[in-house]
Enzyme design. Structure first.
Site, short mmCIF file in Angstrom:
data_model
loop_
_atom_site.label_atom_id
_atom_site.label_comp_id
_atom_site.label_asym_id
_atom_site.label_seq_id
_atom_site.Cartn_x
_atom_site.Cartn_y
_atom_site.Cartn_z
N MET A 83 0.84 -1.17 0.00
CA MET A 83 0.00 0.00 0.00
C MET A 83 0.89 1.25 0.00
SD MET A 83 -2.94 1.16 2.71
CE MET A 83 -1.91 1.58 4.07
N PRO A 84 1.30 1.73 -1.17
CA PRO A 84 2.13 2.93 -1.23
C PRO A 84 1.38 4.17 -0.77
CG PRO A 84 2.23 1.72 -3.30
CD PRO A 84 1.13 1.12 -2.49
N TYR A 85 2.10 4.99 -0.05
CA TYR A 85 1.61 6.30 0.36
C TYR A 85 2.64 7.30 -0.15
CZ TYR A 85 0.57 10.27 3.39
OH TYR A 85 0.28 11.51 3.87
#
Length: 70
Positions: free
Chosen positions: A1-3
């Protein structure tokens, strides 16, 4: 889950430009890391130039000096 956090000075970035930044950053995560775009989050943080420094000087002051040609 890239932020992904993108910080820019608050100098008139348009809604269209922000949409392109969000799409481009998401596409980059998909292309480079194979991430799911639905689990990729992009935040654009617009920072006042009084709160951003460069070269030991407030960006507001640098911009003023540049406009004066110095």
């Amino acid at each position: 889950m890239p932020y992904i956090l993108v910080q820019v000075t608050d100098e008139g970035v348009t809604r269209e430009q922000k949409a392109r930044i969000i799409a481009g950053a998401t596409d980059l995560m998909v292309e480079v890391l194979g991430k799911d775009p639905e689990s990729t989050f992009v935040l654009i943080d617009e920072v006042k130039t009084d709160n951003w420094g460069h070269g030991g000087e407030m960006v507001t002051l640098r911009r003023q000096r540049e406009r004066r040609g110095g």
